[in-house]
Write an enzyme that holds these catalytic residues in place. Structure first.
Site, PDB file in Angstrom:
ATOM      1  N   SER A   1       9.544   3.735   1.868  1.00 44.38           N
ATOM      2  CA  SER A   1      10.607   4.164   3.007  1.00 44.38           C
ATOM      3  C   SER A   1      11.717   4.802   2.436  1.00 44.38           C
ATOM      4  O   SER A   1      12.086   4.514   1.265  1.00 44.38           O
ATOM      5  CB  SER A   1      11.018   2.827   3.866  1.00 44.38           C
ATOM      6  OG  SER A   1       9.683   2.216   4.375  1.00 44.38           O
TER       7      SER A   1
HETATM    8  N1  SAH Z   1       7.170  -1.624   1.509  1.00 48.21           N
HETATM    9  C1  SAH Z   1       6.593  -0.713   0.748  1.00 48.21           C
HETATM   10  C2  SAH Z   1       6.009   0.361   1.581  1.00 48.21           C
HETATM   11  C3  SAH Z   1       4.860   0.013   2.318  1.00 48.21           C
HETATM   12  S1  SAH Z   1       3.971   1.296   3.308  1.00 48.21           S
HETATM   13  C4  SAH Z   1       7.380  -0.189  -0.464  1.00 48.21           C
HETATM   14  O1  SAH Z   1       8.721  -0.540  -0.475  1.00 48.21           O
HETATM   15  O2  SAH Z   1       7.028   0.675  -1.074  1.00 48.21           O
HETATM   16  C5  SAH Z   1       2.961   0.260   4.458  1.00 48.21           C
HETATM   17  C6  SAH Z   1       1.915  -0.539   3.448  1.00 48.21           C
HETATM   18  O3  SAH Z   1       1.361  -1.233   4.162  1.00 48.21           O
HETATM   19  C7  SAH Z   1       1.091   0.426   2.664  1.00 48.21           C
HETATM   20  O4  SAH Z   1       0.873   0.139   1.428  1.00 48.21           O
HETATM   21  C8  SAH Z   1      -0.350  -0.127   3.567  1.00 48.21           C
HETATM   22  O5  SAH Z   1      -1.427   0.001   2.810  1.00 48.21           O
HETATM   23  C9  SAH Z   1       0.059  -1.330   3.833  1.00 48.21           C
HETATM   24  N2  SAH Z   1      -0.852  -1.932   4.929  1.00 48.21           N
HETATM   25  C10 SAH Z   1      -1.367  -1.453   5.977  1.00 48.21           C
HETATM   26  N3  SAH Z   1      -2.002  -2.261   7.049  1.00 48.21           N
HETATM   27  C11 SAH Z   1      -1.849  -3.489   6.275  1.00 48.21           C
HETATM   28  C12 SAH Z   1      -2.302  -4.815   6.835  1.00 48.21           C
HETATM   29  N4  SAH Z   1      -2.922  -5.014   7.608  1.00 48.21           N
HETATM   30  N5  SAH Z   1      -2.097  -5.687   5.721  1.00 48.21           N
HETATM   31  C13 SAH Z   1      -1.363  -5.409   4.674  1.00 48.21           C
HETATM   32  N6  SAH Z   1      -0.811  -4.298   4.273  1.00 48.21           N
HETATM   33  C14 SAH Z   1      -1.232  -3.286   5.023  1.00 48.21           C
END
Ligand code: SAH
Length: 222
Positions: A73
């Site tokens: 983000s």
């Molecule tokens: N917080 C992260 C950015 C997250 S992007 C950072 O600081 O870099 C969102 C993430 O959520 C992605 O890596 C994606 O793979 C994950 N995601 C998507 N669906 C999910 C689920 N059901 N459970 C856990 N993670 C999930």
């Protein structure tokens, strides 16, 4: 490290100045004023959480690709969500969507313990290794589906969800302590979502506040 060693000083590490500028111009200049949050954003080396070819853009005012169609983000959104989570030094915090591990690292400087869960195995594995290598020892990582939360570590003082479901997962409400805060983008896939702050009061009642329009990748079903 002793106080005399200077490996973290701005004289030798230009990223220190980049982060100071990022905090001043992108974060404090908007509406994030919590000093502990601003300090965390100055402290965590964001450039070490993005792919090597994007390091020069790590402190830009936007999200960046981290592979597997996922993004880290925008710094301001990380700071805003962290401020909304109102993390205290004694708190146990759950993050859903580890991604690069950056948000988890920011939370870990403010909390007692951070639990972070990621569905995309290679991202979760790389983040786990990165967090260990950088010394964020109070972060626990897990590969799994965040819709179910992390029952065996619940309840949590705060939960931060960094991917958007269409509806708030019930398990995350259940795993929130009385007095706890859930920060979550909610809304349709690949459209604008609503960043919500959901609080559970001492009687277990839920209060919801809509904070800002945001755009997150979807919280995927397994
Ligand atoms: N917080 C992260 C950015 C997250 S992007 C950072 O600081 O870099 C969102 C993430 O959520 C992605 O890596 C994606 O793979 C994950 N995601 C998507 N669906 C999910 C689920 N059901 N459970 C856990 N993670 C999930």
């Amino acid at each position: 490290m002793t106080a005399c060693e200077t490996s973290g000083s701005s004289a030798q590490d230009p990223s220190v100045a980049e982060r100071a500028r990022m905090v001043q111009t992108q974060i404090a200049a908007r509406d994030v004023r919590d000093e502990r949050v601003l300090a965390a954003m100055r402290d965590v080396p964001r450039h070490l959480f993005v792919p090597a070819d994007l390091r020069r853009e790590a402190y830009d005012d936007r999200p960046l690709s981290i592979g597997y169609e996922q993004t880290i983000s925008q710094p301001y959104i990380v700071a805003l969500m962290t401020q909304l989570a109102a993390v205290k030094p004694t708190d146990r915090v759950l993050e859903v969507g580890t991604g690069s591990g950056y948000q988890a690292a920011v939370l870990s400087t403010l909390a007692a313990e951070v639990y972070t869960i990621e569905l995309t195995e290679p991202l979760g594995q790389a983040a786990a290794e990165r967090l260990t290598a950088l010394g964020y020892a109070n972060v626990r990582t897990r590969i799994g589906d965040g819709y179910g939360g992390w029952p065996d570590a619940a309840p949590f003082d705060a939960i931060v969800v960094t991917a958007a479901p269409e509806h708030v997962p019930g398990a995350l409400i259940d795993q929130l302590k009385a007095g706890g805060r859930l920060v979550i983008p909610v809304g349709p896939t690949f459209d604008t979502q609503d960043l919500e702050l959901i609080e559970k009061d001492a009687d277990g009642h839920i209060h919801k506040r809509s904070v800002a329009p945001v755009r997150f990748v979807p919280l995927r079903r397994k």
